[in-house]
Scaffold this active site. Structure first.
Site, short mmCIF file in Angstrom:
data_model
loop_
_atom_site.label_atom_id
_atom_site.label_comp_id
_atom_site.label_asym_id
_atom_site.label_seq_id
_atom_site.Cartn_x
_atom_site.Cartn_y
_atom_site.Cartn_z
N GLY A 13 0.83 -1.20 0.00
CA GLY A 13 0.00 0.00 0.00
C GLY A 13 0.86 1.26 0.00
O GLY A 13 1.98 1.26 -0.50
N LEU A 14 0.32 2.34 0.55
CA LEU A 14 1.09 3.58 0.68
C LEU A 14 1.93 3.49 1.94
O LEU A 14 1.45 3.77 3.03
CB LEU A 14 0.16 4.80 0.77
CG LEU A 14 -0.27 5.46 -0.51
CD1 LEU A 14 -1.13 6.68 -0.23
CD2 LEU A 14 0.88 5.82 -1.39
N HIS A 15 3.16 3.07 1.80
CA HIS A 15 4.02 2.89 2.96
C HIS A 15 5.11 3.97 3.01
O HIS A 15 5.16 4.85 2.15
CB HIS A 15 4.63 1.48 2.98
CG HIS A 15 5.38 1.12 1.73
ND1 HIS A 15 6.73 1.26 1.62
CD2 HIS A 15 4.93 0.63 0.55
CE1 HIS A 15 7.11 0.87 0.41
NE2 HIS A 15 6.04 0.48 -0.26
N ALA A 16 5.92 3.94 4.03
CA ALA A 16 6.83 5.04 4.37
C ALA A 16 7.77 5.47 3.24
O ALA A 16 7.94 6.67 3.01
CB ALA A 16 7.65 4.67 5.60
N VAL A 19 5.87 7.32 0.30
CA VAL A 19 5.23 8.52 0.86
C VAL A 19 6.30 9.57 1.16
O VAL A 19 6.10 10.75 0.91
CB VAL A 19 4.39 8.18 2.11
CG1 VAL A 19 3.93 9.46 2.80
CG2 VAL A 19 3.19 7.33 1.73
#
Length: 87
Positions: A13-16, A19
């Protein structure tokens, strides 16, 4: 205002990592308000923890909205990052 939808393909997913790349890139667009929306919530794209708080997973579709003087350039840059990071 410029907006687009994007489906997240990354298994995490939208991980560190991605992002962080987005947050760093959008700070260059100080004249624009950039938000990422998901599931009825929105987050300022210039704030990493706000974006992470959306808890976007693989297969989810987000909406990126950009409003301001350099909105088209900012939207193009964000979309490019998503594709480059293979999100």
């Amino acid at each position: 205002m410029v907006s687009f939808e994007y489906q997240i393909h990354d298994a995490m997913g939208l991980h560190a990592r991605p992002v962080g790349v987005v947050v760093k890139a959008v700070k260059a667009y100080a004249d624009s308000q950039i938000t990422i929306g998901f599931n009825g919530k929105t987050a300022d794209a210039k704030r990493m923890f706000a974006v992470m708080g959306l808890q976007v997973k693989q297969g989810d579709t987000i909406t990126v909205s950009v409003e301001g003087g350099d909105e088209q350039a900012a939207a193009d840059a964000i979309l490019g990052i998503f594709k480059e990071q293979e999100l």
